[in-house]
Design an enzyme around this catalytic site. Structure first.
Site, PDB file in Angstrom:
ATOM      1  N   ARG A   1       0.818  -1.237   0.000  1.00 24.62           N
ATOM      2  CA  ARG A   1       0.000   0.000   0.000  1.00 24.62           C
ATOM      3  C   ARG A   1       0.850   1.284   0.000  1.00 24.62           C
ATOM      4  O   ARG A   1       0.361   2.362   0.356  1.00 24.62           O
ATOM      5  CB  ARG A   1      -0.977   0.022   1.168  1.00 24.62           C
ATOM      6  CG  ARG A   1      -1.953  -1.149   1.147  1.00 24.62           C
ATOM      7  CD  ARG A   1      -3.168  -0.887   1.988  1.00 24.62           C
ATOM      8  NE  ARG A   1      -4.053  -2.024   1.930  1.00 24.62           N
ATOM      9  CZ  ARG A   1      -3.986  -3.069   2.759  1.00 24.62           C
ATOM     10  NH1 ARG A   1      -3.078  -3.097   3.720  1.00 24.62           N
ATOM     11  NH2 ARG A   1      -4.815  -4.076   2.641  1.00 24.62           N
TER      12      ARG A   1
ATOM     13  N   LYS B   1       4.402  11.519 -11.055  1.00 22.84           N
ATOM     14  CA  LYS B   1       3.541  10.718 -11.933  1.00 22.84           C
ATOM     15  C   LYS B   1       4.223   9.385 -12.179  1.00 22.84           C
ATOM     16  O   LYS B   1       5.392   9.349 -12.602  1.00 22.84           O
ATOM     17  CB  LYS B   1       3.324  11.418 -13.275  1.00 22.84           C
ATOM     18  CG  LYS B   1       2.228  12.443 -13.258  1.00 22.84           C
ATOM     19  CD  LYS B   1       1.913  12.882 -14.670  1.00 22.84           C
ATOM     20  CE  LYS B   1       0.892  13.987 -14.700  1.00 22.84           C
ATOM     21  NZ  LYS B   1       0.642  14.474 -16.065  1.00 22.84           N
TER      22      LYS B   1
ATOM     23  N   GLU C   1      11.385  17.803 -24.396  1.00 24.48           N
ATOM     24  CA  GLU C   1      10.699  18.214 -23.161  1.00 24.48           C
ATOM     25  C   GLU C   1      11.295  19.529 -22.631  1.00 24.48           C
ATOM     26  O   GLU C   1      10.595  20.336 -22.028  1.00 24.48           O
ATOM     27  CB  GLU C   1      10.794  17.116 -22.091  1.00 24.48           C
ATOM     28  CG  GLU C   1      10.225  15.755 -22.505  1.00 24.48           C
ATOM     29  CD  GLU C   1       8.692  15.635 -22.397  1.00 24.48           C
ATOM     30  OE1 GLU C   1       8.011  16.651 -22.160  1.00 24.48           O
ATOM     31  OE2 GLU C   1       8.198  14.502 -22.572  1.00 24.48           O
TER      32      GLU C   1
ATOM     33  N   LYS D   1       9.361  22.882 -13.433  1.00 27.42           N
ATOM     34  CA  LYS D   1       8.464  21.756 -13.130  1.00 27.42           C
ATOM     35  C   LYS D   1       8.112  21.738 -11.649  1.00 27.42           C
ATOM     36  O   LYS D   1       6.964  21.499 -11.281  1.00 27.42           O
ATOM     37  CB  LYS D   1       9.094  20.424 -13.560  1.00 27.42           C
ATOM     38  CG  LYS D   1       8.171  19.263 -13.241  1.00 27.42           C
ATOM     39  CD  LYS D   1       8.035  18.227 -14.297  1.00 27.42           C
ATOM     40  CE  LYS D   1       6.932  17.234 -13.952  1.00 27.42           C
ATOM     41  NZ  LYS D   1       6.982  16.007 -14.712  1.00 27.42           N
TER      42      LYS D   1
ATOM     43  N   GLU E   1      -2.745  17.631 -11.073  1.00 21.18           N
ATOM     44  CA  GLU E   1      -3.208  18.049 -12.406  1.00 21.18           C
ATOM     45  C   GLU E   1      -4.692  18.374 -12.471  1.00 21.18           C
ATOM     46  O   GLU E   1      -5.437  17.859 -13.301  1.00 21.18           O
ATOM     47  CB  GLU E   1      -2.844  16.976 -13.446  1.00 21.18           C
ATOM     48  CG  GLU E   1      -2.854  17.542 -14.863  1.00 21.18           C
ATOM     49  CD  GLU E   1      -2.277  16.598 -15.892  1.00 21.18           C
ATOM     50  OE1 GLU E   1      -1.121  16.161 -15.731  1.00 21.18           O
ATOM     51  OE2 GLU E   1      -2.995  16.290 -16.854  1.00 21.18           O
TER      52      GLU E   1
ATOM     53  N   ARG F   1      -0.980  22.152 -14.186  1.00 20.76           N
ATOM     54  CA  ARG F   1      -0.041  21.073 -14.517  1.00 20.76           C
ATOM     55  C   ARG F   1      -0.311  20.471 -15.901  1.00 20.76           C
ATOM     56  O   ARG F   1       0.595  19.948 -16.550  1.00 20.76           O
ATOM     57  CB  ARG F   1      -0.078  19.976 -13.438  1.00 20.76           C
ATOM     58  CG  ARG F   1       0.970  18.900 -13.692  1.00 20.76           C
ATOM     59  CD  ARG F   1       1.224  17.995 -12.516  1.00 20.76           C
ATOM     60  NE  ARG F   1       2.210  16.999 -12.894  1.00 20.76           N
ATOM     61  CZ  ARG F   1       2.785  16.166 -12.067  1.00 20.76           C
ATOM     62  NH1 ARG F   1       2.492  16.185 -10.787  1.00 20.76           N
ATOM     63  NH2 ARG F   1       3.678  15.291 -12.502  1.00 20.76           N
TER      64      ARG F   1
ATOM     65  N   ASN G   1       1.664  18.937 -20.649  1.00 23.65           N
ATOM     66  CA  ASN G   1       1.334  17.945 -21.668  1.00 23.65           C
ATOM     67  C   ASN G   1       1.314  18.539 -23.075  1.00 23.65           C
ATOM     68  O   ASN G   1       0.783  17.916 -23.998  1.00 23.65           O
ATOM     69  CB  ASN G   1      -0.031  17.320 -21.358  1.00 23.65           C
ATOM     70  CG  ASN G   1       0.005  16.552 -20.051  1.00 23.65           C
ATOM     71  OD1 ASN G   1       0.936  15.805 -19.791  1.00 23.65           O
ATOM     72  ND2 ASN G   1      -0.995  16.763 -19.200  1.00 23.65           N
TER      73      ASN G   1
ATOM     74  N   HIS H   1       1.646  16.285 -26.044  1.00 24.69           N
ATOM     75  CA  HIS H   1       1.574  14.889 -25.592  1.00 24.69           C
ATOM     76  C   HIS H   1       0.332  14.158 -26.092  1.00 24.69           C
ATOM     77  O   HIS H   1       0.386  12.953 -26.303  1.00 24.69           O
ATOM     78  CB  HIS H   1       1.638  14.816 -24.061  1.00 24.69           C
ATOM     79  CG  HIS H   1       3.020  15.035 -23.513  1.00 24.69           C
ATOM     80  ND1 HIS H   1       3.744  16.189 -23.754  1.00 24.69           N
ATOM     81  CD2 HIS H   1       3.821  14.257 -22.749  1.00 24.69           C
ATOM     82  CE1 HIS H   1       4.921  16.104 -23.150  1.00 24.69           C
ATOM     83  NE2 HIS H   1       4.993  14.939 -22.538  1.00 24.69           N
TER      84      HIS H   1
ATOM     85  N   HIS I   1       1.376  10.960 -27.795  1.00 24.11           N
ATOM     86  CA  HIS I   1       1.021   9.616 -27.305  1.00 24.11           C
ATOM     87  C   HIS I   1       0.347   8.804 -28.406  1.00 24.11           C
ATOM     88  O   HIS I   1       0.568   7.594 -28.528  1.00 24.11           O
ATOM     89  CB  HIS I   1       0.089   9.717 -26.087  1.00 24.11           C
ATOM     90  CG  HIS I   1       0.792  10.124 -24.830  1.00 24.11           C
ATOM     91  ND1 HIS I   1       0.134  10.491 -23.684  1.00 24.11           N
ATOM     92  CD2 HIS I   1       2.107  10.217 -24.523  1.00 24.11           C
ATOM     93  CE1 HIS I   1       1.004  10.792 -22.738  1.00 24.11           C
ATOM     94  NE2 HIS I   1       2.210  10.647 -23.230  1.00 24.11           N
TER      95      HIS I   1
ATOM     96  N   HIS J   1       9.694   8.571 -26.972  1.00 22.10           N
ATOM     97  CA  HIS J   1       8.655   9.446 -26.404  1.00 22.10           C
ATOM     98  C   HIS J   1       8.924  10.918 -26.766  1.00 22.10           C
ATOM     99  O   HIS J   1       8.030  11.630 -27.237  1.00 22.10           O
ATOM    100  CB  HIS J   1       8.620   9.249 -24.883  1.00 22.10           C
ATOM    101  CG  HIS J   1       7.685  10.161 -24.172  1.00 22.10           C
ATOM    102  ND1 HIS J   1       6.311   9.996 -24.200  1.00 22.10           N
ATOM    103  CD2 HIS J   1       7.896  11.276 -23.424  1.00 22.10           C
ATOM    104  CE1 HIS J   1       5.745  10.951 -23.501  1.00 22.10           C
ATOM    105  NE2 HIS J   1       6.675  11.744 -23.012  1.00 22.10           N
TER     106      HIS J   1
END
Ligand code: NAD
Ligand code: GLY
Length: 372
Positions: free
Chosen positions: A127, A149, A191, A233, A243, A247, A251, A254, A258, A271
């Protein structure tokens, strides 16, 4: 940059998220600064998660720092195509076989793929256990290792299974970039350029002026650049950890990227390469909607090209495939596509009101065709 400090040879900035605030150390030779790692492992167990490539090059430096602890290592296969639940299970297998308890610290040692998988394992194991990011690619140093993330891919979508789980610390040894392949280094620059476009036009201009030093991996230019990206960042994550708002600007490119990455098959385009082409689509769309000028789009393309990054979408994909893949993007809400666009150079914004025909036109401008 508003919070520069020094810690031995390292530059230091902080991700200010209350009691879970954590440091990002940036500098040359930090893998040998054993105290940096040790100060974040208060108990007796640690599990290094790495891959075949990075472990061969550097894992001894980490294990040597932890000889008085139970330090185990799990070495995963190398590649985005292995960023999935099956590979994740190898981490849990080792943690259980080696009897790691809740006080263990997982050390993510590699690029963004390792960081995302090790971080996700840390978020789930018993957990949730703490973890440290030790990123070794430019992309992971400027982006993936900061902000918590974590995820693995699903066959139907990238990073679809994951969690927010912040590290205890991020330790960036800029010397590791010396062994990184040029293509991977350049992918990280996508990036870097993203930060300038969404948040800081002065930084974008600084990149334009210093791109030759950066490509030559001049130490001071690299450290300044990485520090600046981490600080941007860190500020954005501190303002919006999960987000709900600002935030999402991170992206930029992205949603398109993606789709390119997944549509071609993970591992074909890197990527960062997919993000580069995605940022060009976003820039073209921003121009088409009247926000930025043609010469702005040209500047974006020129800087990406100087970094040998793609400035067109992959011709092997159709518009239909891309639109379909984008419809499962995490930013889709109430069946509406949410895109990051440029209000001006250095100022990103999020919108869910762009007409599908405008998106299709931008994809066509960037080289995609409709299916026959
Ligand atoms: P990667 O982790 O696949 O690393 C690229 C290649 O470089 C790999 O072959 C790796 O073994 C090798 N490598 C790593 N360090 C090296 C070194 N110092 N010397 C030589 N080789 C080295 O790819 P990446 O670009 O680092 O990361 C991409 C991943 O990051 C994607 O899965 C993406 O989804 C994820 N990501 C996550 C976030 C986030 O916020 N969590 C942000 C951006 C990207
Ligand atoms: N790379 C996007 C984010 O961390 O939010």
């Amino acid at each position: 940059m508003n919070q520069q400090d020094t810690d031995r040879a390292a530059t230091l900035c902080w991700v200010e998220i209350g009691p879970r605030r954590y440091p990002i150390y940036i500098g040359s030779g930090l893998l040998s600064e054993t105290d940096l790692l040790r100060r974040h492992i208060p108990k007796q167990q640690a599990m290094i998660v790495s891959n075949t490539t990075v472990a061969d090059l550097y894992v001894d430096k980490l294990t040597e720092a932890l000889t008085d602890k139970q330090c185990d290592t799990v070495i995963l296969p190398d590649g985005e195509q292995f960023k999935n639940l099956d590979t994740l299970n190898q981490i849990f297998d080792q943690l259980l076989k080696q009897k790691h308890h809740r006080g263990t610290v997982i050390i993510a040692f590699g690029g963004g793929v390792i960081g995302d998988m090790a971080g996700f394992a840390a978020s789930c194991y018993q957990r949730g256990v703490p973890f440290i990011q030790v990123p070794t690619t430019l992309l992971a140093q400027v982006d993936a290792s900061v902000g918590g993330k974590t995820a693995v891919n699903h066959a139907l979508g990238k990073n679809m299974i994951g969690a927010f789980h912040q590290p205890l610390a991020v330790i960036i040894d800029t010397d590791t970039l010396n062994t990184l392949a040029t293509r991977e280094f350049n992918a990280g620059l996508a990036e870097v350029i993203k930060y300038g476009l969404i948040h800081d036009m002065d930084f974008f201009a600084w990149l334009e002026g210093n791109i030759n030093k950066i490509i030559a991996k001049e130490a001071q230019a690299l450290q300044t650049m990485i520090y600046h990206c981490c600080q941007i960042k860190a500020d954005i994550v501190a303002a919006d950890e999960t987000e709900q708002g600002i935030r999402a600007l991170l992206n930029l490119g992205h949603t398109f990227g993606h789709a390119f990455e997944n549509g071609l098959g993970y591992g074909q385009w890197l990527h960062g390469e997919a993000v580069a082409a995605g940022m060009v689509v976003a820039a073209e769309l921003s121009q088409d909607l009247g926000y930025i000028q043609a010469e702005d789009v040209a500047r974006v393309k020129q800087l990406l090209q100087q970094c040998q990054l793609p400035i067109a979408a992959p011709a092997a994909l159709s518009i239909e495939t891309c639109m379909d893949l984008m419809s499962v993007d995490k930013k889709v809400m109430d069946h509406r596509l949410r895109l990051v666009l440029l209000k001006s150079m250095g100022q990103g914004f999020v919108t869910d009101t762009v007409d599908t025909t405008a998106v299709i036109k931008a994809l066509q401008t960037c080289g995609l065709d409709k299916e026959e």
